[in-house]
Design an enzyme around this catalytic site. Structure first.
Site, PDB file in Angstrom:
ATOM      1  N   TYR A  30      41.412  30.207  28.738  1.00  0.00           N
ATOM      2  CA  TYR A  30      42.560  31.106  28.807  1.00  0.00           C
ATOM      3  C   TYR A  30      43.049  31.148  30.249  1.00  0.00           C
ATOM      4  CZ  TYR A  30      45.180  35.456  27.952  1.00  0.00           C
ATOM      5  OH  TYR A  30      46.160  36.425  27.816  1.00  0.00           O
ATOM      6  N   GLU A  79      40.531  41.787  32.645  1.00  0.00           N
ATOM      7  CA  GLU A  79      41.179  42.538  31.562  1.00  0.00           C
ATOM      8  C   GLU A  79      41.804  43.828  32.071  1.00  0.00           C
ATOM      9  OE1 GLU A  79      41.915  41.698  28.516  1.00  0.00           O
ATOM     10  OE2 GLU A  79      41.058  39.727  28.981  1.00  0.00           O
ATOM     11  N   ASP A 109      42.672  45.486  36.124  1.00  0.00           N
ATOM     12  CA  ASP A 109      42.023  46.170  37.244  1.00  0.00           C
ATOM     13  C   ASP A 109      41.947  47.658  36.927  1.00  0.00           C
ATOM     14  OD1 ASP A 109      41.556  46.338  40.427  1.00  0.00           O
ATOM     15  OD2 ASP A 109      42.961  47.909  39.822  1.00  0.00           O
TER      16      ASP A 109
HETATM   17  C1  LIG Z   1      34.528  36.956  36.628  1.00  0.00           C
HETATM   18  C2  LIG Z   1      36.002  36.857  36.363  1.00  0.00           C
HETATM   19  C3  LIG Z   1      36.451  36.170  35.262  1.00  0.00           C
HETATM   20  C4  LIG Z   1      37.815  36.011  35.013  1.00  0.00           C
HETATM   21  N1  LIG Z   1      38.216  35.284  33.933  1.00  0.00           N
HETATM   22  C5  LIG Z   1      39.557  35.032  33.764  1.00  0.00           C
HETATM   23  C6  LIG Z   1      40.012  34.173  32.710  1.00  0.00           C
HETATM   24  O1  LIG Z   1      39.211  33.656  31.923  1.00  0.00           O
HETATM   25  N2  LIG Z   1      41.341  33.911  32.615  1.00  0.00           N
HETATM   26  C7  LIG Z   1      42.249  34.460  33.461  1.00  0.00           C
HETATM   27  O2  LIG Z   1      43.428  34.189  33.331  1.00  0.00           O
HETATM   28  N3  LIG Z   1      41.846  35.305  34.476  1.00  0.00           N
HETATM   29  C8  LIG Z   1      40.531  35.589  34.648  1.00  0.00           C
HETATM   30  N4  LIG Z   1      40.110  36.426  35.673  1.00  0.00           N
HETATM   31  C9  LIG Z   1      41.097  37.007  36.584  1.00  0.00           C
HETATM   32  C10 LIG Z   1      41.301  38.503  36.364  1.00  0.00           C
HETATM   33  O3  LIG Z   1      41.969  38.711  35.180  1.00  0.00           O
HETATM   34  C11 LIG Z   1      42.054  39.101  37.574  1.00  0.00           C
HETATM   35  O4  LIG Z   1      41.208  39.008  38.682  1.00  0.00           O
HETATM   36  C12 LIG Z   1      42.430  40.533  37.315  1.00  0.00           C
HETATM   37  O5  LIG Z   1      43.506  40.552  36.451  1.00  0.00           O
HETATM   38  C13 LIG Z   1      42.792  41.335  38.577  1.00  0.00           C
HETATM   39  O6  LIG Z   1      43.876  40.767  39.210  1.00  0.00           O
HETATM   40  P1  LIG Z   1      43.819  40.393  40.742  1.00  0.00           P
HETATM   41  O7  LIG Z   1      42.560  39.676  40.990  1.00  0.00           O
HETATM   42  O8  LIG Z   1      45.089  39.694  41.022  1.00  0.00           O
HETATM   43  O9  LIG Z   1      43.796  41.763  41.525  1.00  0.00           O
HETATM   44  P2  LIG Z   1      44.985  42.398  42.370  1.00  0.00           P
HETATM   45  O10 LIG Z   1      46.043  42.866  41.452  1.00  0.00           O
HETATM   46  O11 LIG Z   1      45.378  41.514  43.475  1.00  0.00           O
HETATM   47  O12 LIG Z   1      44.241  43.664  42.952  1.00  0.00           O
HETATM   48  C14 LIG Z   1      43.959  43.856  44.341  1.00  0.00           C
HETATM   49  C15 LIG Z   1      43.993  45.338  44.641  1.00  0.00           C
HETATM   50  O13 LIG Z   1      45.314  45.808  44.513  1.00  0.00           O
HETATM   51  C16 LIG Z   1      45.380  46.945  43.701  1.00  0.00           C
HETATM   52  N5  LIG Z   1      46.636  46.956  42.966  1.00  0.00           N
HETATM   53  C17 LIG Z   1      47.290  45.907  42.406  1.00  0.00           C
HETATM   54  N6  LIG Z   1      48.426  46.320  41.820  1.00  0.00           N
HETATM   55  C18 LIG Z   1      48.498  47.663  42.017  1.00  0.00           C
HETATM   56  C19 LIG Z   1      49.446  48.660  41.660  1.00  0.00           C
HETATM   57  N7  LIG Z   1      50.536  48.381  40.975  1.00  0.00           N
HETATM   58  N8  LIG Z   1      49.194  49.943  42.020  1.00  0.00           N
HETATM   59  C20 LIG Z   1      48.093  50.243  42.708  1.00  0.00           C
HETATM   60  N9  LIG Z   1      47.167  49.339  43.087  1.00  0.00           N
HETATM   61  C21 LIG Z   1      47.372  48.065  42.742  1.00  0.00           C
HETATM   62  C22 LIG Z   1      44.178  46.837  42.782  1.00  0.00           C
HETATM   63  O14 LIG Z   1      43.761  48.082  42.324  1.00  0.00           O
HETATM   64  C23 LIG Z   1      43.152  46.185  43.691  1.00  0.00           C
HETATM   65  O15 LIG Z   1      42.510  47.195  44.409  1.00  0.00           O
HETATM   66  C24 LIG Z   1      38.759  36.592  35.901  1.00  0.00           C
HETATM   67  C25 LIG Z   1      38.301  37.317  37.007  1.00  0.00           C
HETATM   68  C26 LIG Z   1      36.941  37.451  37.249  1.00  0.00           C
HETATM   69  C27 LIG Z   1      36.493  38.216  38.455  1.00  0.00           C
END
Ligand SMILES: Cc1cc2nc3c(=O)[nH]c(=O)nc-3n(C[C@H](O)[C@H](O)[C@H](O)COP(=O)(O)OP(=O)(O)OC[C@H]3O[C@@H](n4cnc5c(N)ncnc54)[C@H](O)[C@@H]3O)c2cc1C
Ligand SMILES: Cc1cc2nc3c(=O)[nH]c(=O)nc-3n(C[C@H](O)[C@H](O)[C@H](O)COP(=O)(O)OP(=O)(O)OC[C@H]3O[C@@H](n4cnc5c(N)ncnc54)[C@H](O)[C@@H]3O)c2cc1C
Ligand SMILES: [Ca+2]
Lengths: 662, 662
Positions: A132, A421, A423
């Site tokens: 995915y 799924e 944050d």
């Molecule tokens: C072990 C693991 C497995 C995963 N598996 C998959 C997978 O199979 N397929 C896939 O597609 N993805 C996968 N992911 C990715 C995962 O879905 C994302 O990491 C997740 O959606 C969080 O997004 P980000 O990393 O961009 O965090 P960010 O959005 O960059 O968050 C960074 C910080 O900003 C804050 N923040 C962001 N937006 C806002 C807002 N609007 N208001 C306030 N605060 C905010 C957050 O709270 C956080 O503190 C995986 C991640 C991990 C760690």
């Protein structure tokens, strides 16, 4: 020998009956029991060496286990439910989690019937392996900001999938790095120069002959993650497209279609159907939280019963550390939380069924509430579980820091649940939006339903005070519920008022978002408390003792939550500080009631020693010889003299360097 | 290119001046700066591959670095201060930490002059390598319960060191498993059938010729610990003695001696002298907490400034996540805590000097207070730091879960600080005992001194109410101090009252220990707040802007602590809920003030990219290409086709197994 036999005798309730309550039904209990033993007894699934493996060997170890599992699933003709349990008890993240948990469901949810007919049989038979691929290096939470493009080429009737920037590289998808042959790739649908936003596409990544990446595809692993084994058994991957072409019919077209002429049409299937999947996934996450937290509390509880430290008078044995009130005040709320999360997860099961039925009937009225409630419960339960596992590790003193305790791995493998799924903070803010909307509509005659229905009593809740007079009053569900409802109501309304004093609602929401997050938590904790109360009341085991201890746990969950957030309750004016002190007093009594039942309450999880994977949490309590024997297995102990002795220790000791100083 | 240049320009204070304030002095700044660059520029100290190494190779890597460090220390004629910094910036736990940090200090503190003369030169030149072997499998916190015996043999004038049980095996000592040639072994001194309790003994473990364990000694490593590299670079060990003989003069005899005839005599040196070392070690731990927490906040702050997510209007860049108030409300209190811990650590430096002077002069009057205060500060700062690092990891979203973010390792290597040198809960209970004793003596005319002197104002504090009327009032140090003093006082007194209502003081203490732990925390937080206030007031940089932002941080530390423990403050009656809301409001203003200075405030730590070890925390903010390049270095990416493909993937895809189902 069972070193915990004495403890088990102390239990005042029927453990076997509690096992069924924990599992949810006789049927579920039997499946869990059978499959977990099947895994535990099969040497192919041994977890012994995995923390010492290099990543290459660890991935290979996962591939082997996955192949073996697939063999068993077929040979034993396991049902889908059983196969899912098998993967759970193998307890090692791997590509199959994504194949079964995300790839297949995405095709089911977003593919047309035709597409499902074509792709699902291949996936079911594992003739293809899928992942995915949504998140990119530059975008996770903000899915609408994804940069990968899928540009329709009228000439060839194909899409050109492309990664225009470094930050558009797909990044994180599990199973992508080394194993998957296919992916659901989320990309911006572009046709005739127009950007239609993000859609899913089925893209083949690797040759089915020799597994090599197809032309135009750069794919690899994103590197080592937290923990010794943990998620390092999974090949989370990076993926870049250089103008990769796929046929038009590999766009998932249930919700919008593209014609041969490049026209994009919304289908008549309502977009809301997608929410069903979301509710499903989050229900699973909440139940997983209860599993992870119950494992940790099982280890900490059993070990705290074996561990003795201080308090020996004249040669008598020292005190079991579980008898220290500080230890109790740290473990028992977590134990109660594990049960609470289990039951709210069970209720989410029901909610999922209800939502699906309504969706089928075209009734979308409960969706916003269901969406907010599952988002919030995902956030609150996973955050509490992550913190709780680490607290259990600390509760085991120094020995908890050894991998042989099982706790470091449990933590490392669990914590990303706070991020994937959704944050947890982003989710709470979504809940808060829903709460603000509900509050704003309170006067309008629109009756809040489901988990938010308490807001219908806003007027009452905003001015009510608690009638608690003595500590025992805090055992009454109605007193607890009212305090939690009043707190949640007050916090939401206070936020709404503050927002309305701001220059604009958006600015107000943003300025107050830290408070809104707290209001959202309060709302979710109320849901958890109320579902636990319902569970106790509905309990039909007819073994009053089971009900009695469920009720003790329910009260511990509620009152320890109240204690932890006392500031909320007091500043909301819904309880007085004297009533807070009474809750604290009652909590101490409840801990005393749990104490003799503690080991039985964790036995009720019915976990095998294999699944626990912990020298400290063993069923028989034989902690010290196990720790000791585990130590000697470390490869470092293969020789007395460590590698590097000749080069880096001997010259020091022999002063063979010219040292000018001292 | 410096992607953070714009952010740096926004700063409203002199970063260079703040660097000196953080370091403590010009001198300290220059040493830190020089030594950290020395390490960063030396390829021998590269941290690049260590998380991918097997334990054997990781230990070898540590041995190599330690030998190289030793070479540098001698070649460059580094002072002891510089050598200590060198080990700090190498940033890899290893046997030298224990050799210099525990073995040598133990000989200095507990050895006679003669013993020091004999052993210290060997240790200083590293002709022997020593560790500190106190903890056993069965006893950690309760040192008096250790089981290893040292039985004096009159016939041969020797001690017989023996491990009578499995649980008496030494377990945990760092450097013991594979490297140390000697150990300070804590064992029960037994002479002529009488048990004189635990004492230290210098025991040789390995041959100085070939490093093999001496006869009667079983020694090895205790196995893999939390984290990928983290403490796995250290050979924490297990050690058993089978009647090992050492000469009588290898008992550390500064505090008690044994004669040729086996008579055990207390020396005239007061036992209290040992407390000096304890204050010293804890001061170091508090300063280490500030280092670890500042590293984590530096990474999270810089990355949150680079990371953009949501909030794009019509193609404009998305919002920097640091602009979200939730993000600010999570990072800034941790940033403020890092500064707070730094300054309270500095003050502990002064306290250590004061204690040592007094001890020399035979004045033990301040010892109980100093002991309680250092125990409590160790506990509170390490717990907050451990939690804070994990919060910083979560603040980085998914990318924080990658080892290339630096955060998983920082967490794993840090958390045992909550357990070693005194389990944090056990320590808080010691503080609580001291608080209860102080309260009980309040009427007696004995004036509480030092950090507990506020209890002299008990009568006033128990009835005072806060004069805060508007949010800005919360900026006044006197208002903050009074609220913290009143809260701490009230919590202690309430515990004391509840204890006095118990059947016995011991029973009461034990029953109320969870509350006592909270009272102890309140006391320690007051100390931290008040030392921070002192620091701001004493600031002599004469750059008003530095003082201004120190004061902002100080207020953030105080008010976010107040907010987190609002229940305490409200139920103590020292503030009203309106005043609590005003504190919250003021906190938001303070976050707004910090925001443009955030990057500069973490720049002031002056950490090299080597020390940070983080793709997300890089000084230049060049996050994405770094993450991307780091990924490809993973050994898994050596080949496109993973090991195990032929055996475990291909047969699945090709359906070469006989699958009976579906
Ligand atoms: C072990 C693991 C497995 C995963 N598996 C998959 C997978 O199979 N397929 C896939 O597609 N993805 C996968 N992911 C990715 C995962 O879905 C994302 O990491 C997740 O959606 C969080 O997004 P980000 O990393 O961009 O965090 P960010 O959005 O960059 O968050 C960074 C910080 O900003 C804050 N923040 C962001 N937006 C806002 C807002 N609007 N208001 C306030 N605060 C905010 C957050 O709270 C956080 O503190 C995986 C991640 C991990 C760690
Ligand atoms: C990385 C690491 C390095 C170490 N290095 C060394 C070393 O070099 N040399 C050495 O000798 N040792 C070392 N140790 C051991 C360390 O000092 C002990 O682990 C520590 O003293 C805690 O003791 P314990 O493990 O026995 O915990 P326990 O005392 O068994 O604690 C278990 C639980 O019981 C609780 N508890 C215990 N007593 C009480 C009480 N009276 N009241 C309430 N609660 C209580 C604790 O709070 C905890 O929750 C190291 C440990 C680690 C993790
Ligand atoms: Ca490893």
């Amino acid at each position: 020998m069972d070193y915990l036999a004495e403890e088990r005798k102390k239990a005042k309730f029927d453990v076997e009956a509690m096992k069924v309550v924990w599992a949810g039904s006789e049927h579920a209990f039997r499946i869990n029991d059978r499959i977990s033993r099947l895994v535990a007894d099969d040497p192919e699934f041994s977890k012994d060496v995995r923390i010492t493996l290099t990543r290459k060997d660890l991935l290979k170890n996962t591939l082997r286990k996955s192949a073996h599992a697939w063999k068993l699933i077929n040979e034993l003709r396991l049902t889908e439910e059983e196969a899912t349990k098998l993967r759970l008890y193998i307890d090692q993240p791997g590509y199959t989690d994504l194949h079964w948990g995300m790839f297949i469901p995405a095709i089911k949810g977003q593919g047309t019937e035709e597409q499902q007919k074509k792709w699902l049989p291949l996936a079911y038979k594992m003739q293809i392996i899928g992942c995915y691929a949504q998140t990119e290096l530059g975008h996770g939470s903000n899915v609408q900001g994804l940069e990968t493009t899928a540009t329709f080429d009228l000439l060839t009737d194909e899409f050109v999938i492309h990664s225009p920037t470094l930050t558009s590289s797909k990044w994180w998808p599990g199973g992508l790095g080394k194993v998957s042959t296919h992916a659901i790739v989320y990309a911006r649908l572009i046709s005739m120069g127009k950007d239609y936003g993000v859609n899913g596409f089925i893209v083949q990544l690797r040759s089915l002959d020799d597994h090599s990446p197809l032309p135009g595809i750069t794919v690899g692993d994103i590197g080592t993650k937290f923990g010794n084994a943990a998620y390092n058994s999974m090949d989370n991957g990076v993926l870049q497209f250089d103008h990769v072409r796929i046929p038009r019919d590999q766009m998932l077209m249930r919700l919008s279609q593209i014609t041969r002429e490049g026209r994009v049409l919304a289908s008549d299937v309502p977009k809301q159907l997608l929410y069903g999947t979301m509710v499903y996934v989050r229900k699973v996450i909440v139940l997983d939280a209860s599993i992870a937290l119950s494992r940790a509390t099982c280890i900490a509880t059993r070990y705290s019963t074996i561990r003795r430290q201080f308090g020996s008078q004249d040669g008598s044995p020292e005190s079991q550390v579980i008898d220290y009130k500080t230890q109790q005040s740290r473990i028992f709320p977590l134990l109660a939380s594990a049960y609470a999360f289990r039951f709210v997860g069970e209720w989410l099961n029901w909610l999922y069924g209800d939502v699906m039925q309504r969706l089928q009937a075209g009734d979308f009225s409960t969706l916003p509430e269901a969406h907010a409630c599952t988002a919030g419960l995902k956030s609150v339960t996973t955050s509490a579980t992550a913190d709780g596992i680490e607290e259990c590790r600390k509760l085991c003193g120094g020995h908890g820091y050894l991998c042989s305790s099982g706790l470091p791995e449990l933590f490392a493998v669990y914590v990303p649940a706070c991020t994937y799924e959704g944050d947890n903070v982003v989710l709470l803010l979504q809940v808060a939006r829903f709460l603000m909307k509900t509050v704003s509509q309170l006067g309008s005659g629109k009756r809040p339903v489901g988990t938010i229905s308490y807001m219908g009593k806003a007027e009452y809740l905003l001015q009510c005070t608690s009638d608690v007079h003595i500590a025992e009053d805090w055992l009454k569900p109605s007193f607890i519920l009212q305090a939690f409802e009043a707190r949640a109501m007050k916090m939401s309304v206070r936020c709404a008022q503050n927002i309305s004093n701001s220059p604009s609602p958006e600015q107000g929401f943003s300025e107050l978002s830290a408070d809104l997050m707290e209001a959202a938590k309060a709302h979710c904790q109320l849901i958890i408390v109320s579902k636990f109360i319902d569970k106790v009341q509905q309990d039909t085991t007819n073994k009053s003792s089971v009900k009695e201890y469920l009720s003790v746990l329910c009260n511990i969950y509620a009152l320890s939550t109240l204690q932890k957030h006392l500031g909320d309750f007091l500043s909301a004016g819904c309880i007085t500080s004297e009533q807070g002190a009474l809750a604290n007093e009652q909590l101490r009594h409840l801990y005393t009631q749990v104490r003799p039942n503690a080991v039985a309450l964790v036995d009720a999880f019915n976990y095998t020693d294999h699944f626990l994977g912990s020298a400290l949490g063993r069923y028989d309590g034989n902690v010290y010889p196990t720790l000791y024997n585990e130590a000697w297995k470390d490869p470092l102990n293969d020789s007395d003299i460590p590698d590097g002795y000749e080069e880096y220790i001997k010259p020091l000791l022999k002063q063979s360097f010219k040292y000018s100083r001292m």
